[in-house]
Design an enzyme around this catalytic site. Structure first.
Site, PDB file in Angstrom:
ATOM      1  N   HIS A 125       0.878  -1.187   0.000  1.00  0.00           N
ATOM      2  CA  HIS A 125       0.000   0.000   0.000  1.00  0.00           C
ATOM      3  C   HIS A 125       0.909   1.230   0.000  1.00  0.00           C
ATOM      4  CE1 HIS A 125      -3.735  -1.933   2.116  1.00  0.00           C
ATOM      5  NE2 HIS A 125      -4.013  -1.733   0.842  1.00  0.00           N
ATOM      6  N   CYS A 153      -2.402   3.270   9.028  1.00  0.00           N
ATOM      7  CA  CYS A 153      -3.429   2.331   8.557  1.00  0.00           C
ATOM      8  C   CYS A 153      -4.594   2.239   9.535  1.00  0.00           C
ATOM      9  CB  CYS A 153      -2.872   0.920   8.404  1.00  0.00           C
ATOM     10  SG  CYS A 153      -1.368   0.779   7.467  1.00  0.00           S
TER      11      CYS A 153
HETATM   12  N1  ARG Z   1      -3.888  -6.994   6.711  1.00  0.00           N
HETATM   13  C1  ARG Z   1      -4.252  -5.798   6.024  1.00  0.00           C
HETATM   14  C2  ARG Z   1      -4.142  -6.033   4.529  1.00  0.00           C
HETATM   15  O1  ARG Z   1      -3.243  -6.722   4.109  1.00  0.00           O
HETATM   16  C3  ARG Z   1      -3.410  -4.647   6.458  1.00  0.00           C
HETATM   17  C4  ARG Z   1      -3.844  -3.333   5.891  1.00  0.00           C
HETATM   18  C5  ARG Z   1      -2.930  -2.202   6.212  1.00  0.00           C
HETATM   19  N2  ARG Z   1      -3.493  -0.979   5.799  1.00  0.00           N
HETATM   20  C6  ARG Z   1      -2.850   0.014   5.174  1.00  0.00           C
HETATM   21  N3  ARG Z   1      -3.492   1.103   4.927  1.00  0.00           N
HETATM   22  N4  ARG Z   1      -1.620  -0.119   4.754  1.00  0.00           N
HETATM   23  O2  ARG Z   1      -4.930  -5.564   3.743  1.00  0.00           O
END
Ligand code: ARG
Length: 268
Positions: free
Chosen positions: A166, A262
């Site tokens: 991300h 996040c």
């Molecule tokens: N386990 C989640 C996923 O893989 C973590 C999300 C983290 N969020 C972020 N905005 N980076 O989607």
């Protein structure tokens, strides 16, 4: 307090499946008590500087705590996410219901386009510009849609390192046109894009160690940067740039591949 954020209590947080490299080997390994304590300490610290709203947690959607992935909000318009992985798709109606109950206008993505919200779309403070990531979770086609709906400049950056799936794991827009970022997370063309738009004196490139400690996943409240942690070097660079670094360790959430940023969604 003119900043408002959305968070979700980690009552049902855990690592129940693997959809990013951080989750590998972590299924069932979250210490829930510790996760709740870490989350609460972060929530309370943030609550002293911003108005923090809460969405109710729900069983069977352990990643709902990562409210950054709800969608993207600008003005009154909210574009809900369409998650890449089926494991997270059950979160979509929860977030949509919250935003519509709170008076936001819901603007749906075209069919078939994947987009993971503020995890992959970061506004530059004080500018009409959104930095947008693609390559793992979000489709490039989503960026054109953001441009049209929000009538704003969208800069597309291609993510190539699966650990930094991300944009908010490796890029953090700061005040006065500055950015903090981890160059190795991007393809060479995107590194060039960043360097063309942001002059050298405004770029804070972080080391691999800081990146893996989720330093870029920081929440900016006034001039305070809440983050999981920072090396002494990064901390002094940020302090020299006028920031207060507030370390709020969220190591239990790192097991799921997320950290402080996040766990929040900026509301306005
Ligand atoms: N386990 C989640 C996923 O893989 C973590 C999300 C983290 N969020 C972020 N905005 N980076 O989607």
């Amino acid at each position: 307090m003119n900043q408002s954020l959305l968070m979700c209590n980690p009552a049902y947080f855990g690592v129940n499946y693997v959809i990013n490299p951080w989750m590998q080997g972590q299924v069932g390994q979250v210490d829930s008590t510790r996760a709740r304590t870490q989350w609460r300490e972060f929530y309370e610290a943030l609550g002293r500087m911003a108005d923090v709203k809460l969405i109710d947690p729900l069983p069977h959607v352990p990643d709902l705590v990562f409210t950054a992935n709800a969608g993207i909000l600008r003005g009154n318009k909210f574009i809900p996410s369409r998650f890449r992985h089926d494991e997270r798709r059950a979160e979509e109606p929860c977030f949509k219901a919250w935003f519509s109950a709170n008076g936001y206008e819901i603007v749906e993505l075209p069919e078939g386009i994947r987009f993971e919200g503020a995890g992959d779309a970061l506004p530059q403070p004080g500018r009409d510009r959104i930095w947008a990531g693609y390559g793992f979770r979000t489709d490039l086609e989503a960026h054109g849609f953001l441009t049209r709906v929000f009538q704003t400049e969208v800069i597309s950056l291609r993510l190539v390192n699966p650990q930094f799936y991300h944009l908010d794991t490796c890029f953090c827009p700061l005040l006065d046109d500055k950015v903090m970022y981890y160059p190795s997370a991007f393809d060479p063309g995107s590194v060039r894009t960043i360097e063309e738009i942001v002059p050298l004196e405004n770029r804070i490139a972080v080391s691999r160690e800081d990146a893996e400690n989720f330093a870029c996943n920081a929440v900016l409240a006034e001039k305070t940067l809440f983050m999981n942690g920072a090396s002494r070097e990064l901390r002094s660079r940020l302090e020299n740039a006028g920031y207060v670094v507030a370390a709020r360790p969220v190591t239990e959430f790192l097991k799921a591949g997320g950290a402080n940023k996040c766990l929040t969604m900026a509301l306005h």
